[in-house]
Design a protein around this motif. Structure first.
Motif, short mmCIF file in Angstrom:
data_model
loop_
_atom_site.label_atom_id
_atom_site.label_comp_id
_atom_site.label_asym_id
_atom_site.label_seq_id
_atom_site.Cartn_x
_atom_site.Cartn_y
_atom_site.Cartn_z
N PRO A 181 0.82 -1.25 -0.05
CA PRO A 181 0.02 0.13 -0.07
C PRO A 181 0.86 1.48 0.13
O PRO A 181 0.22 2.56 -0.03
CB PRO A 181 -0.72 -0.33 1.42
N ASP A 182 2.03 1.02 0.16
CA ASP A 182 2.84 2.43 0.14
C ASP A 182 2.89 3.14 -1.22
O ASP A 182 3.48 2.33 -2.37
CB ASP A 182 4.29 2.16 0.47
N THR A 183 2.18 4.23 -1.70
CA THR A 183 2.39 4.93 -2.70
C THR A 183 3.26 5.17 -3.37
O THR A 183 3.76 5.46 -4.69
CB THR A 183 1.19 6.11 -2.92
N ARG A 184 4.39 5.60 -2.49
CA ARG A 184 5.57 6.12 -3.03
C ARG A 184 6.45 5.02 -3.59
O ARG A 184 6.93 5.27 -4.85
CB ARG A 184 6.46 6.79 -2.06
N LEU A 185 6.42 3.89 -3.14
CA LEU A 185 6.89 2.64 -3.57
C LEU A 185 6.18 2.29 -4.77
O LEU A 185 6.84 1.71 -5.94
CB LEU A 185 6.93 1.60 -2.51
N LEU A 186 4.93 2.38 -4.76
CA LEU A 186 4.16 1.81 -5.75
C LEU A 186 4.32 3.05 -7.27
O LEU A 186 4.53 2.46 -8.24
CB LEU A 186 2.67 2.37 -5.64
N GLN A 187 4.75 4.25 -6.98
CA GLN A 187 4.78 5.01 -7.98
C GLN A 187 6.21 4.79 -8.55
O GLN A 187 6.49 4.56 -9.77
CB GLN A 187 5.05 6.54 -7.65
N ASN A 188 7.30 4.44 -7.88
CA ASN A 188 8.63 4.11 -8.17
C ASN A 188 8.49 2.61 -9.10
O ASN A 188 9.35 2.63 -10.21
CB ASN A 188 9.43 4.21 -7.15
N GLU A 189 7.91 1.77 -8.74
CA GLU A 189 8.03 0.54 -9.21
C GLU A 189 7.05 0.59 -10.64
O GLU A 189 7.49 -0.07 -11.56
CB GLU A 189 7.39 -0.27 -8.36
N LEU A 190 6.31 1.34 -10.67
CA LEU A 190 5.28 1.55 -11.87
C LEU A 190 6.21 2.05 -12.94
O LEU A 190 6.23 1.90 -13.89
CB LEU A 190 4.15 2.42 -11.67
N GLU A 191 6.92 3.25 -12.46
CA GLU A 191 7.78 3.94 -13.42
C GLU A 191 8.92 2.99 -14.14
O GLU A 191 9.18 3.01 -15.15
CB GLU A 191 8.48 5.22 -12.70
N LYS A 192 9.43 2.00 -13.15
CA LYS A 192 10.55 1.18 -13.53
C LYS A 192 9.86 0.43 -14.74
O LYS A 192 10.40 0.11 -15.74
CB LYS A 192 10.93 0.35 -12.39
N LEU A 193 8.45 -0.35 -14.40
CA LEU A 193 7.95 -1.15 -15.17
C LEU A 193 7.56 -0.53 -16.52
O LEU A 193 7.70 -1.04 -17.46
CB LEU A 193 6.59 -1.66 -14.50
N SER A 194 7.38 0.86 -16.41
CA SER A 194 7.02 1.63 -17.50
C SER A 194 8.07 1.73 -18.68
O SER A 194 8.20 1.35 -19.87
CB SER A 194 6.42 3.03 -17.42
#
Length: 204
Positions: free
Chosen positions: A183-196
């Motif tokens: 649920p950590d949105t900062r980590l979520l954002q970082n990982e989505l950017e990596k995936l993108s």
């Protein structure tokens, strides 16, 4: 609630609090002098004396107008001394925060917009009660993974972030991704950017 020039963003989701703080600061300072219209004060205190200094700088900023007049925005960013911790409970901190409380109760000057962001705040204290009375408050807490259905709450935010990144990802893949990241949105954002960056225009 009547119009106010005091805004507060609290919550245990530090990444979301910071993100929303940046967005509101940009909105409040739109059209103002880029150099003097927005004053950001780092609220990360190392100890009680440091917290007192930060409050002092905040009060000074709230009472000091830009050189060329007009309005200004003061942002106390990421304050960590409103919490129920060692620094927050120290007498020097409590005295300083009381001074800030008294100032807010007297009223923020009409030509100043004051924004406070903090990931933790002790809601039992007088400061929070005064802020709650006078401010427009938004709260962003991390989803509780002990409660069923937390994934749906995080999924909604993940979809928005994925669309912003123009990331093509299926529902099942995103659901699996959310369960892995949490649920950590900062980590979520970082990982989505990596995936993108990894998948490009392909579907994840």
């Amino acid at each position: 609630m009547p119009e106010t020039n005091l805004f507060a963003i609290f919550g245990t989701d530090e990444g979301r609090v910071n993100e929303e703080g940046h967005g509101l600061a940009r909105k409040l300072s739109e059209g103002l002098d880029p150099e003097f219209g927005l004053e950001v004060i780092n609220g990360q205190a190392d100890n009680a004396d440091h917290a007192s200094q930060i409050v002092g700088r905040t009060l000074e900023a709230l009472q000091t107008m830009p050189f060329f007049g007009g309005t200004k925005v003061v942002w106390l960013q990421g304050a960590n001394f409103f919490a129920d911790n060692q620094t927050g409970k120290a007498q020097a901190t409590l005295s300083a925060v009381d001074s800030l409380s008294d100032f807010l109760e007297a009223g923020v000057p009409a030509d100043v917009q004051f924004l406070i962001t903090a990931s933790e705040i002790d809601k039992r204290r007088a400061f929070f009660k005064k802020v709650k009375k006078f401010a427009k408050i938004a709260t962003y807490d991390k989803a509780d993974i002990k409660k069923g259905g937390w994934e749906r709450e995080v999924m909604d935010l993940a979809w928005i972030k994925a669309e912003t990144l123009k990331l093509k990802i299926g529902h099942e893949a995103l659901e699996h991704f959310v369960r892995m990241v949490g649920p950590d949105t900062r980590l979520l954002q970082n990982e989505l950017e990596k995936l993108s960056l990894f998948v490009g225009e392909r579907e994840a």
